[in-house]
Design an enzyme around this catalytic site. Structure first.
Site, mmCIF file in Angstrom:
data_model
loop_
_atom_site.group_PDB
_atom_site.id
_atom_site.type_symbol
_atom_site.label_atom_id
_atom_site.label_comp_id
_atom_site.label_asym_id
_atom_site.label_seq_id
_atom_site.Cartn_x
_atom_site.Cartn_y
_atom_site.Cartn_z
ATOM 1 N N GLY A 11 0.828 -1.219 0.000
ATOM 2 C CA GLY A 11 0.000 0.000 0.000
ATOM 3 C C GLY A 11 0.849 1.249 0.000
ATOM 4 N N GLY A 14 -0.285 4.993 -0.841
ATOM 5 C CA GLY A 14 -1.347 5.633 -0.061
ATOM 6 C C GLY A 14 -0.870 6.847 0.715
ATOM 7 N N GLN A 15 -1.815 7.403 1.488
ATOM 8 C CA GLN A 15 -1.549 8.645 2.222
ATOM 9 C C GLN A 15 -0.335 8.505 3.137
ATOM 10 O OE1 GLN A 15 -4.215 9.633 5.415
ATOM 11 N NE2 GLN A 15 -3.622 11.782 5.446
ATOM 12 N N ASP A 37 2.373 -1.785 -4.450
ATOM 13 C CA ASP A 37 0.973 -1.367 -4.387
ATOM 14 C C ASP A 37 0.230 -2.120 -5.479
ATOM 15 O OD1 ASP A 37 -0.349 1.400 -2.939
ATOM 16 O OD2 ASP A 37 -1.530 0.413 -4.499
ATOM 17 N N ILE A 38 -1.093 -2.100 -5.386
ATOM 18 C CA ILE A 38 -1.883 -2.830 -6.378
ATOM 19 C C ILE A 38 -1.926 -2.095 -7.716
ATOM 20 C CG2 ILE A 38 -4.127 -1.851 -5.714
ATOM 21 C CD1 ILE A 38 -5.249 -4.762 -6.058
ATOM 22 N N ASP A 54 -0.703 -7.262 -5.375
ATOM 23 C CA ASP A 54 -2.023 -7.372 -4.762
ATOM 24 C C ASP A 54 -1.809 -8.213 -3.500
ATOM 25 O OD1 ASP A 54 -4.518 -8.186 -3.928
ATOM 26 O OD2 ASP A 54 -5.232 -8.735 -5.932
ATOM 27 N N TYR A 144 -14.520 -1.903 8.232
ATOM 28 C CA TYR A 144 -13.116 -1.514 8.388
ATOM 29 C C TYR A 144 -12.669 -1.722 9.841
ATOM 30 C CZ TYR A 144 -9.240 1.887 8.874
ATOM 31 O OH TYR A 144 -8.062 2.515 9.165
ATOM 32 N N LYS A 148 -9.963 -4.451 11.321
ATOM 33 C CA LYS A 148 -8.751 -4.044 12.040
ATOM 34 C C LYS A 148 -8.736 -4.637 13.458
ATOM 35 C CE LYS A 148 -6.467 -1.541 9.016
ATOM 36 N NZ LYS A 148 -5.043 -1.749 8.689
HETATM 37 N N1 SER Z 1 -8.488 7.671 8.923
HETATM 38 C C1 SER Z 1 -9.267 6.463 9.024
HETATM 39 C C2 SER Z 1 -10.591 6.615 8.410
HETATM 40 O O1 SER Z 1 -11.131 7.703 8.467
HETATM 41 C C3 SER Z 1 -9.431 6.067 10.451
HETATM 42 O O2 SER Z 1 -8.429 5.192 10.772
HETATM 43 O O3 SER Z 1 -11.130 5.673 7.926
#
Ligand code: SER
Length: 325
Positions: A11, A14-15, A37-38, A54, A144, A148
């Site tokens: 990943g 990503g941010q 990354d994918i 992936d 999500y 986690k």
């Molecule tokens: N930044 C994440 C989200 O908003 C929270 O871990 O999904």
């Protein structure tokens, strides 16, 4: 002298991945860091070492770990809270099966150390919202958060049963000028800067008074490097550590941005609020976390408060983006 680590990041586009990769390259040299990354990053942003991956493809993951003799994996790939609700099964697959692929590879000796990012989304609305402790009950309301929370327990299991050195932080919303977030509920706190500078106004998708735990990117990256560098005996939690930077509401960051722009002689921005489905997600999360275990065990200490965060964001963005107001 310690040997240079051989790092793989999943990943990595990503941010957090883009910024963490740069920090790891700065610390260990470009050759030490393999970004995956994918999808391929745009050519201008492509790191010197990049491979498509992936995380659901366990065979390719193993091949990359073996071929590049990786010892440390930063497993960042995930589908976040807001986007995750669109396809719960896919979110579960990417977030849980992806992690299991990494943990299995580590168990087999293809990596020595793993970093797993967890989140404030593991908590639901039945915890004390202010100063939520590490061991508060986990009743997440999003897939999500469920994925986690399960992931944290898998990490503790692989550590207890097979000694995999996996370390984890519960990131709050991460705010940084270096990259764009995607698919999260806390994304507004980055969007607000970009839209105010582009157009002079911002319509927020959360309620004005929805306080959430946040962290400045520089602090989040430093926390990640610090927990990974800590002596193994200092890591006493193998699920995940709460990590608190600061807490603010949309109205509070808007007021701080307005004040900072006034100090710079810029026009006053306009803010409005139109909460959408993400408001219910935000409302189920804590306002702030108790992160004293991180502070005590491996010395965590945030540096950025709201004023420092806003000042630094504006300084960097104004230097880079033409301001249209
Ligand atoms: N930044 C994440 C989200 O908003 C929270 O871990 O999904």
């Amino acid at each position: 002298m310690t040997a240079t680590p051989r790092i793989l990041i999943t990943g990595a586009n990503g941010q957090i991945g883009t910024v963490l990769a740069a920090a790891l390259r700065a610390a260990h040299g470009a050759d030490a860091v393999l970004c995956t990354d994918i999808v391929a990053p745009p050519p201008a942003a492509r790191p010197s070492r990049f491979a498509l991956l992936d995380v659901l493809d366990a065979v390719r993951l193993r091949a990359l770990l073996a071929e590049h003799r990786i010892d440390t994996v930063y497993h960042l790939s995930a589908v976040l809270s807001a986007r995750g609700e669109a396809d719960p099964r896919h979110t579960w697959d990417v977030n849980v099966t992806g992690l299991l692929n990494v943990l299995e590879a580590a168990r087999e000796g293809l990596a020595d150390k793993v970093f797993f990012p967890s989140t404030i989304a593991v908590f639901g609305s039945n915890v004390p919202p202010d100063g939520t402790p590490d061991d508060a009950v986990l009743n997440p309301g999003t897939v999500y958060g469920m994925s986690k929370a399960a992931g944290e327990n898998w990490c503790a299991y692989y550590h207890a049963r097979w000694g995999v050195d996996v370390r984890s932080l519960r990131y709050p919303g991460v705010v940084g000028h270096q990259s764009q977030p995607g698919g999260g509920t806390t994304d507004y706190a980055v969007e607000i800067f970009h839209q105010v500078l582009a157009s002079g106004s911002y319509e927020c998708f959360l309620a004005a008074d929805q306080t959430l735990p946040m962290i400045y990117m520089d602090d989040a990256i430093r926390a990640t490097l610090e927990i990974m560098a800590a002596p193994v005996a200092r890591i006493r939690r193998r699920t995940s550590y709460n990590l608190q930077g600061l807490s603010f509401s949309p109205a509070e960051i808007a007021a701080e941005i307005a004040a900072a722009m006034k100090r710079r002689g810029l026009a006053a921005p306009e803010f409005s609020y139109r909460p959408d489905f993400r408001q219910a997600i935000a409302a189920s999360w804590p306002h702030s976390l108790d992160d004293r275990n991180a502070r005590q065990d491996w010395g965590w200490q945030p540096r950025f408060g709201l004023r420092e965060l806003v000042t630094d964001m504006l300084e960097h963005l104004l230097a880079r983006i033409p301001c249209h107001i």
